[in-house]
Motif scaffolding. Sequence first.
Motif, PDB file in Angstrom:
ATOM      1  N   GLN A  91       0.825  -1.203   0.000  1.00 49.19           N
ATOM      2  CA  GLN A  91       0.000   0.000   0.000  1.00 49.19           C
ATOM      3  C   GLN A  91       0.859   1.253   0.000  1.00 49.19           C
ATOM      4  N   TRP A  92       1.877   1.291   0.851  1.00 51.46           N
ATOM      5  CA  TRP A  92       2.710   2.479   0.951  1.00 51.46           C
ATOM      6  C   TRP A  92       3.554   2.700  -0.302  1.00 51.46           C
ATOM      7  N   LEU A  96      -1.627   5.427  -3.357  1.00 58.49           N
ATOM      8  CA  LEU A  96      -2.291   5.662  -2.081  1.00 58.49           C
ATOM      9  C   LEU A  96      -1.256   5.915  -0.979  1.00 58.49           C
ATOM     10  N   GLY A  97      -0.123   5.263  -1.087  1.00 59.96           N
ATOM     11  CA  GLY A  97       0.955   5.484  -0.131  1.00 59.96           C
ATOM     12  C   GLY A  97       1.524   6.892  -0.225  1.00 59.96           C
ATOM     13  N   ASP A  98       1.599   7.421  -1.449  1.00 59.73           N
ATOM     14  CA  ASP A  98       2.047   8.812  -1.616  1.00 59.73           C
ATOM     15  C   ASP A  98       1.103   9.763  -0.880  1.00 59.73           C
ATOM     16  N   VAL A  99      -0.198   9.500  -1.017  1.00 55.17           N
ATOM     17  CA  VAL A  99      -1.199  10.317  -0.340  1.00 55.17           C
ATOM     18  C   VAL A  99      -1.014  10.202   1.173  1.00 55.17           C
ATOM     19  N   LEU A 100      -0.851   8.968   1.656  1.00 61.97           N
ATOM     20  CA  LEU A 100      -0.683   8.740   3.097  1.00 61.97           C
ATOM     21  C   LEU A 100       0.541   9.477   3.630  1.00 61.97           C
ATOM     22  N   SER A 121      -4.752   3.458   7.941  1.00 58.01           N
ATOM     23  CA  SER A 121      -3.741   2.985   7.000  1.00 58.01           C
ATOM     24  C   SER A 121      -3.684   1.472   7.027  1.00 58.01           C
ATOM     25  N   SER A 122      -3.008   0.896   6.057  1.00 60.04           N
ATOM     26  CA  SER A 122      -3.048  -0.557   5.882  1.00 60.04           C
ATOM     27  C   SER A 122      -2.500  -1.327   7.069  1.00 60.04           C
ATOM     28  N   ASP A 123      -1.750  -0.679   7.942  1.00 64.16           N
ATOM     29  CA  ASP A 123      -1.271  -1.400   9.116  1.00 64.16           C
ATOM     30  C   ASP A 123      -2.347  -1.487  10.188  1.00 64.16           C
ATOM     31  N   PRO A 169      10.893   4.396  -2.173  1.00 60.03           N
ATOM     32  CA  PRO A 169       9.581   4.189  -2.785  1.00 60.03           C
ATOM     33  C   PRO A 169       9.007   2.803  -2.493  1.00 60.03           C
ATOM     34  N   HIS A 170       9.871   1.859  -2.137  1.00 62.25           N
ATOM     35  CA  HIS A 170       9.457   0.483  -1.848  1.00 62.25           C
ATOM     36  C   HIS A 170      10.533  -0.144  -0.967  1.00 62.25           C
TER      37      HIS A 170
END
Length: 196
Positions: A91-92, A96-100, A121-123, A169-170
Amino acid sequence: MAERRRGVVLEQAILRAAAEELAEVGFPGLTMDRVAKRAGTNKNAIYRRWPSRAALAVAAYRQFAEGSAELPDTGSLRADVLELLRRANRQWSSPLGDVLRGLLAGLGGEPELLKELQDASSDGGSAVWLTILGRAVARGEATPEALHPRVATVAVVLLRNEFITRGVPHVPDSVLVEIVDEVYLPLIRGRGTPPG
Protein backbone atom coordinates in the motif's frame (compact mmCIF):
# COMPACT_ATOMS: atom_id res chain seq x y z
CA MET A 1 -32.76 20.52 -13.89
CA ALA A 2 -30.64 18.06 -11.91
CA GLU A 3 -31.99 16.84 -8.62
CA ARG A 4 -30.24 18.28 -5.59
CA ARG A 5 -28.09 15.73 -3.79
CA ARG A 6 -28.33 15.41 -0.04
CA GLY A 7 -27.20 13.24 2.84
CA VAL A 8 -25.11 10.22 2.04
CA VAL A 9 -25.20 10.79 -1.73
CA LEU A 10 -23.70 14.27 -1.39
CA GLU A 11 -21.24 13.09 1.26
CA GLN A 12 -19.98 10.31 -1.02
CA ALA A 13 -19.59 12.74 -3.91
CA ILE A 14 -17.53 15.08 -1.72
CA LEU A 15 -15.34 12.25 -0.39
CA ARG A 16 -14.80 10.90 -3.91
CA ALA A 17 -13.86 14.39 -5.15
CA ALA A 18 -11.48 14.89 -2.22
CA ALA A 19 -9.88 11.48 -2.82
CA GLU A 20 -9.37 12.32 -6.51
CA GLU A 21 -7.85 15.67 -5.57
CA LEU A 22 -5.53 14.00 -3.06
CA ALA A 23 -4.40 11.54 -5.73
CA GLU A 24 -3.73 14.37 -8.19
CA VAL A 25 -2.25 17.15 -6.06
CA GLY A 26 -1.53 15.57 -2.65
CA PHE A 27 -2.43 17.08 0.69
CA PRO A 28 -0.43 20.30 0.22
CA GLY A 29 -2.42 21.11 -2.95
CA LEU A 30 -5.83 20.11 -1.61
CA THR A 31 -8.27 23.04 -1.39
CA MET A 32 -11.92 23.18 -0.39
CA ASP A 33 -12.63 25.24 -3.54
CA ARG A 34 -11.29 22.54 -5.86
CA VAL A 35 -13.10 19.76 -3.98
CA ALA A 36 -16.37 21.71 -4.08
CA LYS A 37 -16.03 22.35 -7.81
CA ARG A 38 -15.18 18.71 -8.54
CA ALA A 39 -18.08 17.47 -6.38
CA GLY A 40 -20.50 19.93 -7.93
CA THR A 41 -21.38 21.56 -4.62
CA ASN A 42 -20.30 24.54 -2.53
CA LYS A 43 -17.78 24.95 0.26
CA ASN A 44 -20.52 25.42 2.87
CA ALA A 45 -21.78 21.88 2.18
CA ILE A 46 -18.26 20.59 2.84
CA TYR A 47 -17.67 22.66 5.97
CA ARG A 48 -20.97 21.49 7.46
CA ARG A 49 -19.57 17.95 7.40
CA TRP A 50 -15.83 18.48 7.91
CA PRO A 51 -14.51 21.45 9.90
CA SER A 52 -11.17 21.65 8.11
CA ARG A 53 -9.22 20.66 5.04
CA ALA A 54 -7.27 18.16 7.18
CA ALA A 55 -10.45 16.50 8.51
CA LEU A 56 -11.80 16.17 4.96
CA ALA A 57 -8.49 14.72 3.72
CA VAL A 58 -8.43 12.10 6.48
CA ALA A 59 -12.08 11.14 5.82
CA ALA A 60 -11.35 10.80 2.10
CA TYR A 61 -8.26 8.71 2.78
CA ARG A 62 -10.20 6.47 5.17
CA GLN A 63 -12.79 5.78 2.47
CA PHE A 64 -10.03 5.05 -0.04
CA ALA A 65 -8.24 2.70 2.34
CA GLU A 66 -11.30 0.81 3.60
CA GLY A 67 -12.06 -2.70 2.51
CA SER A 68 -8.69 -4.13 3.31
CA ALA A 69 -8.43 -7.88 3.62
CA GLU A 70 -9.14 -9.72 6.81
CA LEU A 71 -6.40 -10.14 9.36
CA PRO A 72 -4.01 -12.94 8.56
CA ASP A 73 -4.34 -16.01 10.79
CA THR A 74 -1.71 -18.46 9.62
CA GLY A 75 -1.15 -20.07 13.00
CA SER A 76 2.29 -18.46 13.26
CA LEU A 77 3.18 -15.05 14.67
CA ARG A 78 6.10 -14.72 12.26
CA ALA A 79 3.96 -15.44 9.19
CA ASP A 80 1.13 -13.16 10.37
CA VAL A 81 3.50 -10.25 11.04
CA LEU A 82 5.25 -10.71 7.70
CA GLU A 83 1.89 -10.73 5.89
CA LEU A 84 0.81 -7.50 7.61
CA LEU A 85 4.14 -5.85 6.78
CA ARG A 86 3.91 -6.99 3.16
CA ARG A 87 0.40 -5.55 2.85
CA ALA A 88 1.53 -2.25 4.34
CA ASN A 89 4.58 -2.22 2.05
CA ARG A 90 2.38 -2.76 -1.03
CA GLN A 91 0.00 0.00 0.00
CA TRP A 92 2.71 2.48 0.95
CA SER A 93 4.47 1.78 -2.36
CA SER A 94 1.32 2.62 -4.31
CA PRO A 95 -0.16 6.02 -5.23
CA LEU A 96 -2.29 5.66 -2.08
CA GLY A 97 0.96 5.48 -0.13
CA ASP A 98 2.05 8.81 -1.62
CA VAL A 99 -1.20 10.32 -0.34
CA LEU A 100 -0.68 8.74 3.10
CA ARG A 101 2.88 10.05 3.40
CA GLY A 102 1.74 13.55 2.43
CA LEU A 103 -1.00 13.43 5.04
CA LEU A 104 1.30 12.07 7.74
CA ALA A 105 3.75 14.89 7.04
CA GLY A 106 1.01 17.53 6.99
CA LEU A 107 -0.93 16.54 10.10
CA GLY A 108 1.80 16.93 12.72
CA GLY A 109 -0.15 19.55 14.65
CA GLU A 110 -3.40 17.57 14.74
CA PRO A 111 -2.85 14.48 16.93
CA GLU A 112 -6.49 13.27 16.82
CA LEU A 113 -6.55 13.32 13.02
CA LEU A 114 -3.10 11.77 12.88
CA LYS A 115 -4.29 8.88 15.06
CA GLU A 116 -7.40 8.46 12.90
CA LEU A 117 -5.22 8.40 9.79
CA GLN A 118 -2.81 5.86 11.23
CA ASP A 119 -5.73 3.63 12.23
CA ALA A 120 -7.05 3.81 8.65
CA SER A 121 -3.74 2.99 7.00
CA SER A 122 -3.05 -0.56 5.88
CA ASP A 123 -1.27 -1.40 9.12
CA GLY A 124 -4.60 -0.87 10.90
CA GLY A 125 -3.27 0.82 13.99
CA SER A 126 -2.48 -0.82 17.29
CA ALA A 127 -5.77 -2.77 17.52
CA VAL A 128 -4.80 -4.90 14.52
CA TRP A 129 -1.34 -5.61 15.87
CA LEU A 130 -2.64 -6.35 19.37
CA THR A 131 -5.11 -8.84 17.84
CA ILE A 132 -2.32 -10.63 15.97
CA LEU A 133 -0.16 -10.64 19.08
CA GLY A 134 -3.09 -11.77 21.26
CA ARG A 135 -3.57 -14.79 19.01
CA ALA A 136 0.13 -15.59 19.43
CA VAL A 137 -0.25 -15.37 23.22
CA ALA A 138 -3.22 -17.77 23.03
CA ARG A 139 -1.11 -20.22 20.99
CA GLY A 140 1.76 -19.98 23.50
CA GLU A 141 4.12 -18.18 21.09
CA ALA A 142 4.34 -15.13 23.35
CA THR A 143 3.65 -14.23 26.96
CA PRO A 144 0.90 -11.80 28.02
CA GLU A 145 3.62 -9.26 28.95
CA ALA A 146 4.15 -8.74 25.22
CA LEU A 147 0.63 -7.31 24.84
CA HIS A 148 1.54 -3.65 24.88
CA PRO A 149 0.61 -1.26 22.03
CA ARG A 150 4.17 0.03 21.54
CA VAL A 151 5.56 -3.49 21.49
CA ALA A 152 2.83 -4.81 19.22
CA THR A 153 3.35 -2.08 16.61
CA VAL A 154 7.14 -1.84 16.58
CA ALA A 155 7.46 -3.79 13.30
CA VAL A 156 5.18 -1.48 11.35
CA VAL A 157 6.76 1.59 12.95
CA LEU A 158 10.13 0.40 11.65
CA LEU A 159 8.63 -0.13 8.19
CA ARG A 160 7.03 3.32 8.27
CA ASN A 161 10.44 4.71 9.22
CA GLU A 162 11.93 3.25 6.03
CA PHE A 163 9.42 5.20 3.95
CA ILE A 164 9.35 8.45 5.89
CA THR A 165 12.93 9.04 6.99
CA ARG A 166 14.75 7.20 4.23
CA GLY A 167 12.34 8.27 1.51
CA VAL A 168 12.38 4.93 -0.27
CA PRO A 169 9.58 4.19 -2.78
CA HIS A 170 9.46 0.48 -1.85
CA VAL A 171 11.08 -1.55 0.92
CA PRO A 172 12.72 -4.83 -0.20
CA ASP A 173 11.23 -8.00 1.27
CA SER A 174 14.61 -8.83 2.82
CA VAL A 175 14.25 -5.74 5.04
CA LEU A 176 10.79 -6.89 6.15
CA VAL A 177 12.20 -10.30 7.07
CA GLU A 178 15.04 -8.59 8.96
CA ILE A 179 12.59 -6.40 10.89
CA VAL A 180 10.63 -9.49 11.93
CA ASP A 181 13.52 -11.87 12.65
CA GLU A 182 16.09 -9.47 14.09
CA VAL A 183 13.89 -7.00 15.99
CA TYR A 184 10.24 -7.99 16.40
CA LEU A 185 10.41 -11.64 17.38
CA PRO A 186 13.38 -11.16 19.76
CA LEU A 187 11.52 -8.25 21.39
CA ILE A 188 8.34 -10.32 21.80
CA ARG A 189 10.23 -13.29 23.20
CA GLY A 190 12.21 -11.06 25.57
CA ARG A 191 9.08 -9.49 27.09
CA GLY A 192 8.33 -12.61 29.13
CA THR A 193 11.84 -12.94 30.52
CA PRO A 194 12.43 -11.30 33.90
CA PRO A 195 15.27 -8.76 33.91
CA GLY A 196 18.44 -10.40 35.03
